[in-house]
Scaffold this active site. Structure first.
Site, PDB file in Angstrom:
ATOM      1  N   ASP A 155      20.792  64.996  18.941  1.00 54.50           N
ATOM      2  CA  ASP A 155      21.727  64.774  20.039  1.00 54.50           C
ATOM      3  C   ASP A 155      22.592  66.031  20.163  1.00 54.50           C
ATOM      4  OD1 ASP A 155      23.063  63.744  22.163  1.00 54.50           O
ATOM      5  OD2 ASP A 155      23.741  61.919  21.188  1.00 54.50           O
TER       6      ASP A 155
HETATM    7  C1  BGC Z   1      24.648  62.059  24.482  1.00 54.79           C
HETATM    8  C2  BGC Z   1      23.171  61.934  24.752  1.00 54.79           C
HETATM    9  C3  BGC Z   1      22.792  62.848  25.904  1.00 54.79           C
HETATM   10  C4  BGC Z   1      23.156  64.262  25.527  1.00 54.79           C
HETATM   11  C5  BGC Z   1      22.751  65.303  26.554  1.00 54.79           C
HETATM   12  C6  BGC Z   1      25.083  63.507  24.329  1.00 54.79           C
HETATM   13  O1  BGC Z   1      26.460  63.627  24.294  1.00 54.79           O
HETATM   14  O2  BGC Z   1      24.977  61.331  23.329  1.00 54.79           O
HETATM   15  O3  BGC Z   1      22.858  60.598  25.010  1.00 54.79           O
HETATM   16  O4  BGC Z   1      21.441  62.714  26.198  1.00 54.79           O
HETATM   17  O5  BGC Z   1      24.555  64.333  25.345  1.00 54.79           O
HETATM   18  O6  BGC Z   1      23.551  65.264  27.664  1.00 54.79           O
END
Ligand code: BGC
Length: 740
Positions: A276
């Site tokens: 993530d």
């Molecule tokens: C979130 C993810 C997301 C990623 C990219 C993160 O802060 O937890 O779910 O896909 O950002 O934007």
């Protein structure tokens, strides 16, 4: 002859993908043999796109980047692809990622709303539309579906989830994967790679506070949190994202047991894993790594293939390989996983977007699907002989969510444009033009505390036959990092509802929110309640379709609605305690104070809010009624590896056609570990005309009947089972059978 041809073509079609696969692996071998260690590490690096800076161009040219996220201009996609394809030593296309969560431009209901449809078709269609729109602009990879089991409405990301149930989440998650990825050919121009997230357990963040630690013991992990991931991987999900939380003291981005032993060895996953956003780097804040070098070492050895933005791999991984801290095979395996998906997406053949093609964004058929999804996602919670409304009724339209073009779209709508939103007020202007109404928002937005216009709202209600009051949450109140500790209707909205009710006219409450709110205190002031999780671009017309009876509500709750926030966590598929509360419990308010009284009964309930939720999982009304009868089992006993058919008759006993979500629950009465009181193991949407009945049949296989026991192996245990079929998790039509 005909049969031979069929057999031959079946054979060929089963051999072809295997051949194609061998072909891909060979191509990957060739590429790997040409790449330097640094170029391999470059494939494992994902950067966020802000602008095409000299720095970025330089990194693209030397092969330092495997993926960019958040490039949304098709011309720019083509430009960055041209750089890597024409100006780098080993041309490898970029995979372009974007959070396409519940629609790209055409916004569908938030995932929690889609889950309320209990309809794999609705969910698959939503993802299909999103994929077609996204790919047309060069996006080839979405970060969805989110499969985090969510049993806590305080957690803002419950909005992105498919609810509290592992079976429903698995089935709908698989439908979403099919929708994004198309029917098997990721290279098709309207498919994008799905990414199941967040692996794993993120939804159990303690206290519903985002990013918090989780405490999921191994059996709960196996039986509740992992199954939806396994289901979607079986459905072919191309990629997977780790989560932010630490579980059992190990941050997910450094957990080799889940990323290797479970995901690769047990499940045979052959796509790639991305961290993530900065979750690798954040292992330093977790106190699990002392610096970025150690971060890279831990994640690479744990089997994490691509790093989203925190930059530890690109700086340290090559050196870690040279110094023997990370085996080079770990890097080769990661790069192989990434390249495999790039090949499947057809990016090597054609990395570019065809910008000459006509736009599919906001296509009419997409808007139509979004409207249907919003219809099927709405849940009727209460109706005291007021709905559906006659189109001749004079209506007072009141409340801050009646014309909130941005807020009704919900969280994670990077690309959705509020100018395309049709709000309830907008729908009255464009489509339901013949309706006689007055509009008085009374509050500017959901948190607005200025009551100056309450009198006007009351007068509007007085001047009409019915008041329809639109309350809820602005979109900013749910989603990532938007947790709440109080989930009542925010601000002075409950007071607005009371003011409107005091006008003496019937009141219909329409809620649009990102989570289940605690609305028990509001129910007495509404004659009917239609609950919509943020319904998306076409929410407005969909709501009037339902209120005027052009469509009949059919949504069911994918999460338990609690009475008070203090009841959380409360979910239908809980284990029994040794002291379950009886149907009737005396609560503090029920009894006179008696001197010396020390107990109200030693069972499991709250003195002030009792044993039960406000509305159970699976609940939802219709304008008609359904009756259940004749539960028939194909056998009274089955062997441990056997299957069983369960049938029941559902009858529409009301006066209008309607659709019921027929639900099947089981209970394994005695197990080698404690089993939940009920578990959903089947659901079907059934449409019946007034007076019509139908026999609905389910098949229970070892997959539904088994569970992971103490040895972490899934099996069916002999013994007694109960089974229920009905319209919610309190279904009372019951049968039983024995597994021998
Ligand atoms: C979130 C993810 C997301 C990623 C990219 C993160 O802060 O937890 O779910 O896909 O950002 O934007």
């Amino acid at each position: 002859m005909k049969i031979r041809i069929i057999v031959l073509s079946v054979l060929i079609s089963s051999i072809l993908p295997a051949y194609a696969q061998i072909d891909v692996e060979k191509k990957i071998d060739e590429l790997l043999s040409k790449m330097t260690l640094e170029e391999k590490v470059g494939q494992m690096n994902q950067l966020n796109f802000d602008a095409l800076t000299d720095d970025l161009v330089g990194n693209l040219k030397v092969g330092n980047v495997g993926s960019l996220l958040n490039v949304t201009d098709p011309e720019m996609v083509n430009q960055v692809q041209r750089i890597v394809m024409n100006e780098s030593r080993v041309p490898i296309p970029l995979i372009i990622g974007r959070d396409v969560i519940h629609g790209f431009k055409t916004i569908f209901p938030i995932p929690l709303g889609q889950a309320a449809s209990f309809s794999p078709e609705v969910v698959e269609e939503g993802a299909r539309v999103a994929a077609a729109e996204a790919r047309s602009t060069g996006v080839t990879w979405t970060f969805a579906p989110m499969l985090d089991i969510s049993r806590d409405a305080r957690w803002g990301r419950i909005a992105e989830s498919l609810g509290e149930d592992p079976y429903l989440t698995g089935k709908l998650g698989a439908a979403m994967v099919r929708g994004f990825q198309g029917s098997g050919d990721l290279a098709s121009r309207d498919a994008i790679a799905a990414c199941v997230k967040h692996f794993v357990g993120y939804g159990a963040s303690e206290g519903g506070r985002d990013y918090n630690s989780t405490n999921i013991p191994p059996l709960l992990m196996r039986n509740v949190y992992l199954p939806p991931f396994h289901e979607t991987i079986k459905a072919g999900a191309a990629t997977l994202m780790t989560s932010f939380n630490d579980n059992d003291e190990i941050p997910a981005s450094g957990n080799g047991y889940i990323l290797k032993n479970i995901l690769r060895d047990e499940w045979d996953f052959d796509g790639f894993v991305v961290s993530d956003w900065a979750s690798m780097g954040e292992m330093i804040a977790h106190g699990f790594a002392k610096d970025a070098r150690q971060v890279a070492e831990i994640s690479a050895n744990a089997g994490l293939d691509m790093e989203m933005v925190s930059g530890a791999y690109i700086v340290h991984l090559a050196e870690l390989v040279c110094s023997g801290k990370v085996p080079e095979e770990a890097v080769d395996t990661a790069v192989r996983n990434i390249l495999r998906i790039k090949f499947r997406l057809g990016l090597f053949e054609n990395p570019y977007v065809d910008t000459s093609k006509g736009s599919v964004l906001y296509a009419d058929e997409h808007l139509k699907s979004a409207r249907q999804a919003a219809v099927e996602s709405a849940i009727l919670l209460k109706n005291e002989n007021i709905l559906p409304l006659s189109e001749k009724t004079k209506i007072a339209v009141i409340g801050p969510m009646a014309d909130a073009a941005h807020d009704q779209l919900g969280t994670w709508i990077f690309d959705g444009d509020k100018n395309y939103t049709v709000t309830p007020v907008g729908a009255l202007k464009d489509e339901y033009k013949h309706i006689n109404y007055v509009y008085e928002p009374a509050l500017g937005y959901s948190r607005d505390k200025n009551k100056a216009n309450f009198e006007k709202a009351k007068n509007a209600a007085q001047s009409a036959d019915v008041a329809v009051v639109f309350l809820g949450e602005e979109s900013i109140l749910s989603g990532e990092a938007h947790s709440l500790s109080n989930i009542n209707l925010i601000g002075v909205q409950s007071e607005l509802l009371q003011a409107v009710k005091s006008a003496g006219k019937p009141v219909v409450l329409v809620i649009m929110a990102g989570r289940p709110l605690t609305i028990e205190r509001d129910l007495p002031y509404a004659d009917a309640v239609l609950y919509n999780f943020h319904p998306g671009t076409m929410g407005g017309p969909a709501i009037w379709d339902l209120l005027f009876g052009k469509a009949n509500p059919s949504g069911k709750l994918p999460v338990t609605f609690v009475r008070e926030v203090g009841q959380i966590p409360m979910y239908y598929n809980h284990n029994n305690t040794g002291r379950p509360a009886p149907d009737q419990v005396s609560m503090l308010d029920d009894i006179e104070q008696e001197a010396g009284q020390t107990s109200l009964g030693n069972t499991s309930f709250y003195l002030d809010s009792g044993r039960d939720p406000l509305f159970p999982f699976g609940y939802g009304l219709s304008y008609t009624q359904f009756d259940y009868s004749d539960l028939v089992l194909s056998s009274k006993t089955i062997p441990v590896n056997g299957s069983l058919k369960v049938k029941a008759t559902v009858k529409n006993t009301g006066k209008t056609e309607g659709t019921e979500v027929v639900q099947l629950y089981i209970q394994d009465v005695v197990g080698s570990i404690v089993r939940p009181v009920r578990e959903l193991k089947g659901f079907q949407r059934v449409t019946l005309k007034a007076g019509e009945s139908k026999t609905v049949e389910f098949t229970l296989t070892p997959d539904e009947l088994g569970f992971y026991g103490r040895d972490l192996i899934k099996r069916v245990e002999p013994g007694d089972f109960n089974v229920w079929i009905g319209g919610d998790s309190k279904a009372s039509l019951k049968g039983s059978f024995v597994v021998e």
